[in-house]
Design a protein around this motif. Structure first.
Motif, mmCIF file in Angstrom:
data_model
loop_
_atom_site.group_PDB
_atom_site.id
_atom_site.type_symbol
_atom_site.label_atom_id
_atom_site.label_comp_id
_atom_site.label_asym_id
_atom_site.label_seq_id
_atom_site.Cartn_x
_atom_site.Cartn_y
_atom_site.Cartn_z
ATOM 1 N N ASN A 20 0.733 -1.299 0.076
ATOM 2 C CA ASN A 20 -0.149 -0.023 0.037
ATOM 3 C C ASN A 20 0.855 1.338 0.101
ATOM 4 O O ASN A 20 0.526 2.305 0.152
ATOM 5 C CB ASN A 20 -1.014 -0.010 1.302
ATOM 6 C CG ASN A 20 -1.918 -1.080 0.830
ATOM 7 O OD1 ASN A 20 -2.247 -1.220 0.189
ATOM 8 N ND2 ASN A 20 -2.366 -1.755 2.214
ATOM 9 N N ASN A 21 2.265 1.204 -0.140
ATOM 10 C CA ASN A 21 3.105 2.178 -0.357
ATOM 11 C C ASN A 21 3.101 3.199 1.188
ATOM 12 O O ASN A 21 3.089 4.279 0.998
ATOM 13 C CB ASN A 21 2.913 3.220 -1.463
ATOM 14 C CG ASN A 21 3.410 2.267 -2.727
ATOM 15 O OD1 ASN A 21 4.063 1.673 -2.580
ATOM 16 N ND2 ASN A 21 2.600 2.919 -3.749
ATOM 17 N N ILE A 22 2.760 2.480 2.190
ATOM 18 C CA ILE A 22 2.828 3.117 3.491
ATOM 19 C C ILE A 22 4.175 2.727 4.105
ATOM 20 O O ILE A 22 4.266 1.572 4.501
ATOM 21 C CB ILE A 22 1.678 2.513 4.494
ATOM 22 C CG1 ILE A 22 0.265 2.992 3.629
ATOM 23 C CG2 ILE A 22 1.655 3.197 5.818
ATOM 24 C CD1 ILE A 22 -0.870 2.415 4.421
ATOM 25 N N ARG A 23 4.871 3.711 4.341
ATOM 26 C CA ARG A 23 6.248 3.439 5.140
ATOM 27 C C ARG A 23 6.113 4.249 6.569
ATOM 28 O O ARG A 23 5.831 5.420 6.669
ATOM 29 C CB ARG A 23 7.271 4.136 4.412
ATOM 30 C CG ARG A 23 7.242 3.417 2.973
ATOM 31 C CD ARG A 23 8.320 2.230 2.831
ATOM 32 N NE ARG A 23 8.530 1.964 1.303
ATOM 33 C CZ ARG A 23 8.135 0.949 0.972
ATOM 34 N NH1 ARG A 23 7.610 -0.125 1.762
ATOM 35 N NH2 ARG A 23 8.248 0.656 -0.277
ATOM 36 N N LEU A 24 6.210 3.282 7.607
ATOM 37 C CA LEU A 24 6.295 4.000 9.048
ATOM 38 C C LEU A 24 7.620 3.575 9.676
ATOM 39 O O LEU A 24 7.945 2.329 9.395
ATOM 40 C CB LEU A 24 5.185 3.633 9.761
ATOM 41 C CG LEU A 24 3.741 3.828 9.439
ATOM 42 C CD1 LEU A 24 2.658 3.083 10.227
ATOM 43 C CD2 LEU A 24 3.689 5.483 9.615
ATOM 44 N N ALA A 25 8.333 4.349 10.446
ATOM 45 C CA ALA A 25 9.565 4.010 11.044
ATOM 46 C C ALA A 25 9.238 3.154 12.140
ATOM 47 O O ALA A 25 7.999 2.982 12.703
ATOM 48 C CB ALA A 25 9.810 5.301 11.703
ATOM 49 N N THR A 26 10.103 2.512 12.551
ATOM 50 C CA THR A 26 9.903 1.472 13.768
ATOM 51 C C THR A 26 9.357 2.082 14.713
ATOM 52 O O THR A 26 8.445 1.387 15.762
ATOM 53 C CB THR A 26 11.260 0.696 13.901
ATOM 54 O OG1 THR A 26 11.697 0.211 12.463
ATOM 55 C CG2 THR A 26 10.914 -0.522 14.805
#
Length: 60
Positions: A20-26
């Motif tokens: 879904n092209n969602i990039r969240l940092a850890t």
């Protein structure tokens, strides 16, 4: 790979994020998980208090 706890595996969450092209940092993932866990604990305690404890002692 079998899930350790629950029904969602960690790699499947990463696949959903990349699909879904969602990039969240850890750190954000950790914070969201803690927030959802706290809300879940509060909801369960309210549910138990209202349904089991209050109904049990209201009849006494």
């Amino acid at each position: 790979m079998e899930p350790f706890l629950g029904f969602i595996e960690a790699p499947s969450i990463d696949i959903c994020d990349s699909r879904n092209n969602i990039r969240l940092a850890t750190g954000y993932k950790f914070a969201l998980g803690c927030a959802f866990g706290a809300c879940d604990a509060i909801l369960w305690s309210l549910l138990l208090e209202e349904t089991m404890i209050h109904q049990k002692y209201a009849h006494s």
